[in-house]
Scaffold this motif. Structure first.
Motif, PDB file in Angstrom:
ATOM      1  N   ARG A  69       0.822  -1.211   0.000  1.00 47.47           N
ATOM      2  CA  ARG A  69       0.000   0.000   0.000  1.00 47.47           C
ATOM      3  C   ARG A  69       0.857   1.264   0.000  1.00 47.47           C
ATOM      4  O   ARG A  69       0.463   2.280  -0.556  1.00 47.47           O
ATOM      5  CB  ARG A  69      -0.964  -0.015   1.193  1.00 47.47           C
ATOM      6  CG  ARG A  69      -2.044  -1.068   1.078  1.00 47.47           C
ATOM      7  CD  ARG A  69      -2.752  -1.026  -0.291  1.00 47.47           C
ATOM      8  NE  ARG A  69      -3.368   0.234  -0.562  1.00 47.47           N
ATOM      9  CZ  ARG A  69      -4.659   0.500  -0.459  1.00 47.47           C
ATOM     10  NH1 ARG A  69      -5.498  -0.449  -0.130  1.00 47.47           N
ATOM     11  NH2 ARG A  69      -5.124   1.694  -0.711  1.00 47.47           N
ATOM     12  N   GLY A  73       0.511   4.077  -2.763  1.00 40.41           N
ATOM     13  CA  GLY A  73       0.324   5.460  -2.335  1.00 40.41           C
ATOM     14  C   GLY A  73       1.298   6.418  -2.985  1.00 40.41           C
ATOM     15  O   GLY A  73       1.018   7.609  -3.116  1.00 40.41           O
ATOM     16  N   PHE A  76       0.957   8.815  -7.212  1.00 38.84           N
ATOM     17  CA  PHE A  76      -0.049   9.857  -7.052  1.00 38.84           C
ATOM     18  C   PHE A  76      -0.873  10.084  -8.305  1.00 38.84           C
ATOM     19  O   PHE A  76      -2.041  10.366  -8.232  1.00 38.84           O
ATOM     20  CB  PHE A  76       0.592  11.163  -6.583  1.00 38.84           C
ATOM     21  CG  PHE A  76       1.230  11.038  -5.233  1.00 38.84           C
ATOM     22  CD1 PHE A  76       0.468  10.722  -4.121  1.00 38.84           C
ATOM     23  CD2 PHE A  76       2.582  11.203  -5.078  1.00 38.84           C
ATOM     24  CE1 PHE A  76       1.050  10.593  -2.877  1.00 38.84           C
ATOM     25  CE2 PHE A  76       3.176  11.076  -3.842  1.00 38.84           C
ATOM     26  CZ  PHE A  76       2.404  10.766  -2.741  1.00 38.84           C
ATOM     27  N   LYS A  78      -2.003   7.970 -10.222  1.00 32.84           N
ATOM     28  CA  LYS A  78      -2.964   6.875 -10.360  1.00 32.84           C
ATOM     29  C   LYS A  78      -4.009   6.873  -9.252  1.00 32.84           C
ATOM     30  O   LYS A  78      -4.779   5.944  -9.122  1.00 32.84           O
ATOM     31  CB  LYS A  78      -2.234   5.526 -10.340  1.00 32.84           C
ATOM     32  CG  LYS A  78      -1.346   5.296 -11.515  1.00 32.84           C
ATOM     33  CD  LYS A  78      -2.167   4.903 -12.705  1.00 32.84           C
ATOM     34  CE  LYS A  78      -1.248   4.487 -13.838  1.00 32.84           C
ATOM     35  NZ  LYS A  78      -1.978   4.030 -14.984  1.00 32.84           N
ATOM     36  N   GLY A  79      -4.029   7.855  -8.417  1.00 32.57           N
ATOM     37  CA  GLY A  79      -5.042   7.930  -7.368  1.00 32.57           C
ATOM     38  C   GLY A  79      -4.504   7.809  -5.957  1.00 32.57           C
ATOM     39  O   GLY A  79      -5.249   7.925  -4.999  1.00 32.57           O
ATOM     40  N   GLY A  80      -3.197   7.541  -5.803  1.00 32.98           N
ATOM     41  CA  GLY A  80      -2.617   7.474  -4.480  1.00 32.98           C
ATOM     42  C   GLY A  80      -2.541   8.858  -3.850  1.00 32.98           C
ATOM     43  O   GLY A  80      -2.448   9.861  -4.550  1.00 32.98           O
ATOM     44  N   THR A  81      -2.592   8.909  -2.529  1.00 32.73           N
ATOM     45  CA  THR A  81      -2.557  10.180  -1.817  1.00 32.73           C
ATOM     46  C   THR A  81      -1.585  10.099  -0.645  1.00 32.73           C
ATOM     47  O   THR A  81      -1.230   8.993  -0.210  1.00 32.73           O
ATOM     48  CB  THR A  81      -3.954  10.545  -1.250  1.00 32.73           C
ATOM     49  OG1 THR A  81      -4.291   9.590  -0.232  1.00 32.73           O
ATOM     50  CG2 THR A  81      -5.014  10.549  -2.339  1.00 32.73           C
ATOM     51  N   PRO A  82      -1.160  11.232  -0.114  1.00 24.05           N
ATOM     52  CA  PRO A  82      -0.333  11.202   1.094  1.00 24.05           C
ATOM     53  C   PRO A  82      -1.032  10.463   2.251  1.00 24.05           C
ATOM     54  O   PRO A  82      -0.370   9.823   3.060  1.00 24.05           O
ATOM     55  CB  PRO A  82      -0.122  12.683   1.418  1.00 24.05           C
ATOM     56  CG  PRO A  82      -0.219  13.362   0.090  1.00 24.05           C
ATOM     57  CD  PRO A  82      -1.283  12.592  -0.654  1.00 24.05           C
ATOM     58  N   ARG A  83      -2.348  10.548   2.298  1.00 24.16           N
ATOM     59  CA  ARG A  83      -3.092   9.829   3.344  1.00 24.16           C
ATOM     60  C   ARG A  83      -2.860   8.318   3.224  1.00 24.16           C
ATOM     61  O   ARG A  83      -2.770   7.614   4.224  1.00 24.16           O
ATOM     62  CB  ARG A  83      -4.576  10.155   3.228  1.00 24.16           C
ATOM     63  CG  ARG A  83      -5.411   9.531   4.335  1.00 24.16           C
ATOM     64  CD  ARG A  83      -6.867   9.873   4.199  1.00 24.16           C
ATOM     65  NE  ARG A  83      -7.367   9.260   2.968  1.00 24.16           N
ATOM     66  CZ  ARG A  83      -8.452   9.640   2.326  1.00 24.16           C
ATOM     67  NH1 ARG A  83      -9.152  10.651   2.756  1.00 24.16           N
ATOM     68  NH2 ARG A  83      -8.845   9.040   1.237  1.00 24.16           N
ATOM     69  N   ASP A  84      -2.743   7.830   1.984  1.00 19.58           N
ATOM     70  CA  ASP A  84      -2.451   6.409   1.782  1.00 19.58           C
ATOM     71  C   ASP A  84      -1.096   6.037   2.367  1.00 19.58           C
ATOM     72  O   ASP A  84      -0.933   4.944   2.920  1.00 19.58           O
ATOM     73  CB  ASP A  84      -2.480   6.054   0.297  1.00 19.58           C
ATOM     74  CG  ASP A  84      -3.871   6.142  -0.301  1.00 19.58           C
ATOM     75  OD1 ASP A  84      -4.847   5.838   0.409  1.00 19.58           O
ATOM     76  OD2 ASP A  84      -3.970   6.515  -1.482  1.00 19.58           O
ATOM     77  N   VAL A 129      -6.557   2.079  -8.481  1.00 22.15           N
ATOM     78  CA  VAL A 129      -5.178   2.330  -8.078  1.00 22.15           C
ATOM     79  C   VAL A 129      -4.375   1.037  -8.199  1.00 22.15           C
ATOM     80  O   VAL A 129      -3.168   1.065  -8.382  1.00 22.15           O
ATOM     81  CB  VAL A 129      -5.120   2.889  -6.630  1.00 22.15           C
ATOM     82  CG1 VAL A 129      -3.697   3.080  -6.162  1.00 22.15           C
ATOM     83  CG2 VAL A 129      -5.896   4.193  -6.545  1.00 22.15           C
TER      84      VAL A 129
END
Length: 157
Positions: A69, A73, A76, A78-84, A129
């Motif tokens: 994960r 994450g 970015f 592709k949909g990953g975020t810092p929250r991931d 993702v």
């Protein structure tokens, strides 16, 4: 379908096949240890070692899943975020905590952690993702590992 698309489909099929083989191979230690645990009595001389091996392997696998994960994450675009990235640090911490929990609760915690991780991984698939085959693989492994953890829970209760 053009040649480039055909090669991409073939490569993804090989990746899925390899991932499935390796994932199922990685499940073997859990299966063997849980079956052994259910077959020995509480006073068996190898019981403590079996418990330590099973709990440590489960904690390592949760860390590995958190690492996957983390990798997703970082993508970015592709949909990953810092929250991931932040959330990907939770599985190893839960695994570490579950390792130190007393039996049988350790295995209940591991079952819940693997189930939650499997659900989270499927959210990544639905958000596109992660590839669809990853979702199928994670469902299979989540069922196998969570069921094994519940069997270990019963064997140590």
């Amino acid at each position: 379908m053009d040649e480039r698309s055909a090669k991409h489909v073939e490569q993804e099929a090989r990746t899925e096949s390899t991932a499935r083989f390796l994932a199922l191979f990685g499940f073997v230690p859990i299966l063997v240890l849980v079956l052994w645990l259910t077959g020995i009595d509480a006073e068996h001389e190898a019981r403590d070692a079996t418990l330590a091996l099973l709990k440590s392997y489960c904690a390592i696998i949760l860390s590995f899943l958190g690492g996957i994960r983390w990798g997703l994450g970082m993508v970015f675009g592709k949909g990953g975020t810092p929250r991931d990235l932040v959330a990907s640090c939770i599985p190893p911490l839960v695994g570490w905590g579950a390792f130190f929990a007393p039996e049988p609760y350790t295995f209940g915690l591991f079952a819940a952690a693997f189930a939650a991780q499997g659900a989270w991984d499927n959210f990544a698939v639905h958000a596109r993702v992660a590839p669809r085959w990853y979702g199928r693989l994670r469902i299979l492994l989540t069922v196998l590992v969570a069921a094994s953890m519940m069997l270990a829970f019963v064997a140590t209760a």
